[in-house]
Scaffold this motif. Sequence first.
Motif, PDB file in Angstrom:
ATOM      1  N   TYR A  99     -21.388   8.485  10.470  1.00 38.21           N
ATOM      2  CA  TYR A  99     -21.416   9.358   8.972  1.00 38.21           C
ATOM      3  C   TYR A  99     -22.583   9.361   8.433  1.00 38.21           C
ATOM      4  CZ  TYR A  99     -19.743  10.309   4.064  1.00 38.21           C
ATOM      5  OH  TYR A  99     -19.574  10.604   2.972  1.00 38.21           O
ATOM      6  N   PRO A 100     -23.124  10.623   7.593  1.00 30.60           N
ATOM      7  CA  PRO A 100     -22.181  11.782   7.562  1.00 30.60           C
ATOM      8  C   PRO A 100     -21.756  12.518   8.736  1.00 30.60           C
ATOM      9  CG  PRO A 100     -24.183  11.793   6.101  1.00 30.60           C
ATOM     10  CD  PRO A 100     -24.486  10.748   7.391  1.00 30.60           C
TER      11      PRO A 100
ATOM     12  N   MET B 111     -14.177  15.531   8.018  1.00 32.08           N
ATOM     13  CA  MET B 111     -13.874  15.052   6.869  1.00 32.08           C
ATOM     14  C   MET B 111     -12.544  15.349   6.256  1.00 32.08           C
ATOM     15  SD  MET B 111     -15.177  13.624   4.166  1.00 32.08           S
ATOM     16  CE  MET B 111     -17.014  13.577   4.290  1.00 32.08           C
TER      17      MET B 111
ATOM     18  N   LEU C  51     -14.585   4.800   4.110  1.00 26.03           N
ATOM     19  CA  LEU C  51     -14.804   6.072   3.381  1.00 26.03           C
ATOM     20  C   LEU C  51     -13.566   6.431   2.786  1.00 26.03           C
ATOM     21  CD1 LEU C  51     -16.546   8.622   3.074  1.00 26.03           C
ATOM     22  CD2 LEU C  51     -15.567   9.420   5.445  1.00 26.03           C
TER      23      LEU C  51
ATOM     24  N   THR D 108     -11.546   9.463   0.761  1.00 24.64           N
ATOM     25  CA  THR D 108     -11.669  10.954   0.809  1.00 24.64           C
ATOM     26  C   THR D 108     -10.383  11.535  -0.247  1.00 24.64           C
ATOM     27  OG1 THR D 108     -10.388  11.120   2.685  1.00 24.64           O
ATOM     28  CG2 THR D 108     -12.944  11.203   2.904  1.00 24.64           C
TER      29      THR D 108
ATOM     30  N   PRO E 261     -19.866  20.325  -2.649  1.00 26.21           N
ATOM     31  CA  PRO E 261     -19.879  19.088  -1.946  1.00 26.21           C
ATOM     32  C   PRO E 261     -21.541  18.436  -2.256  1.00 26.21           C
ATOM     33  CG  PRO E 261     -19.731  20.349  -0.085  1.00 26.21           C
ATOM     34  CD  PRO E 261     -19.452  21.253  -1.257  1.00 26.21           C
TER      35      PRO E 261
ATOM     36  N   SER F 295     -24.550  14.508   0.130  1.00 31.33           N
ATOM     37  CA  SER F 295     -24.403  14.140   1.548  1.00 31.33           C
ATOM     38  C   SER F 295     -23.675  13.256   2.135  1.00 31.33           C
ATOM     39  CB  SER F 295     -25.653  14.429   2.180  1.00 31.33           C
ATOM     40  OG  SER F 295     -26.658  13.418   1.944  1.00 31.33           O
ATOM     41  N   GLN F 296     -23.283  12.079   1.176  1.00 31.75           N
ATOM     42  CA  GLN F 296     -22.616  10.979   1.487  1.00 31.75           C
ATOM     43  C   GLN F 296     -21.409  10.849   0.432  1.00 31.75           C
ATOM     44  OE1 GLN F 296     -25.234   7.299   1.369  1.00 31.75           O
ATOM     45  NE2 GLN F 296     -24.473   7.123  -0.772  1.00 31.75           N
ATOM     46  N   GLY F 297     -20.824   9.927   0.750  1.00 32.36           N
ATOM     47  CA  GLY F 297     -20.017   9.254  -0.540  1.00 32.36           C
ATOM     48  C   GLY F 297     -20.758   8.698  -1.741  1.00 32.36           C
ATOM     49  N   SER F 298     -20.165   8.588  -2.753  1.00 28.99           N
ATOM     50  CA  SER F 298     -20.891   7.966  -3.863  1.00 28.99           C
ATOM     51  C   SER F 298     -21.603   6.648  -3.460  1.00 28.99           C
ATOM     52  CB  SER F 298     -19.882   7.722  -5.049  1.00 28.99           C
ATOM     53  OG  SER F 298     -19.025   7.027  -4.649  1.00 28.99           O
TER      54      SER F 298
ATOM     55  N   ASP G 242     -16.207   9.880  -0.858  1.00 29.26           N
ATOM     56  CA  ASP G 242     -16.757  11.134  -0.839  1.00 29.26           C
ATOM     57  C   ASP G 242     -16.082  12.248  -1.973  1.00 29.26           C
ATOM     58  OD1 ASP G 242     -17.158  13.908   0.146  1.00 29.26           O
ATOM     59  OD2 ASP G 242     -18.365  12.766   1.615  1.00 29.26           O
TER      60      ASP G 242
END
Length: 398
Positions: free
Chosen positions: A6-7, A20, A42, A44, A280, A283-286, A311
């Motif tokens: 990931y990403p 995703m 992750l 989502t 989005p 580029s990654q989750g928070s 994310d």
Amino acid sequence: MQTPSYPFATDHCLELPPAMTSAREGGAPVLVQPPFGPPAWLVTAYEDARLVLSSPVFGRDRERVGVALDGVAGVIPIDPSSGTLLAADPPDHTRLRRFVFRTFTPRRVEDLRPGTRRIADRLVDEMLDAGPPADLVDGFGLGLPVQVICELLGVPASDRSRFTAWLEALVAGSALSVAEIMASVDEMNAYLGDLAAQRVDAPTDDLIGALVRERIEGDGLTNDEVINLVRALLGAGHETTAAQIPNFVFLLLRGGDYARLVAEPALIPRAVEELLRYVPLVSQGSFSRFVLEDVEVGGVLLRRGDQVLVDIGAANRDAAAFPDAESLDVARETNPHIAFGHGLHRCVGAALARMELQVALEALTTRLPTLRLATPAADLHWDPTRLIRRPDELPLTW
């Protein structure tokens, strides 16, 4: 089974990767391996994201679960929010956020709107004087938020280019080493410390001056906390908006909605909310959250000490929360997006970002109604290693 990297790969930085979408439709957190740190869960789905972002079971302070600075899961070698309000938990977070709300009020933001319009008009004047093509990223997109946040904070205009370089280093992604990122943080902190020290003997009405008064007259704000609060506000109030302006304009031009906003300017506030939902941005989750006690999310048991990435881009396109979620609808009426986060760490600069983005689209659609891409959309370059998504350049003509 091997933990997926990931990403996830994508053909276009403003589109969600197919992996995703598959992860979200699976309905449960997925264990992934980011480039740095250990595997992380992750999240989502929209409702799961709101839970993780708001529940006290998930903390931001890595020291509470004994995680070293280089043991934080992420797509860049170091969390740029480390040491700031963004990486604190209650009671420290509650205390620090109170100081920000006391000085960074909605009235102060709204008072900035006329000045922001003047800045936007001046930047459009510069585009018109230079003639097409114009790069919206380096010109208008960067110029508007950096000038607004520096005026709000009280940073001299002559030093704004230094901030641009420092802040760019914090979101450059894996292109820079930990040493290079920390060097930028140290330089910025030293500079902000000097500005704060100047305001002890010569008080000012800007935001740094207000925080310094809180330190001197208040109940517990330290000098380091003043510096870290200002650094957090600079990062949140500059780089994200500087990226969103070209992102928004690109999507509006690509889909034909720019012309609609020219014809229907009253739609701009709704369009800003929809674009915030649709893009989005990160580029990654928070930034990684740490599980403080065993908890179930989406049917998966997460253990104390586990790390979680939310994310927000994926959650904001969850069909369970947004009808026709994959379509950009600039007239969407109901829009409970979480682009600014949710819960304790919801962005304190949300009102400022909204105002700036509204003013940016108002100025561009009013002054440049025939704006269009000066190069084919397929030829634009999007650096997949950047923490904050945006095109490297956005050449425009009119």
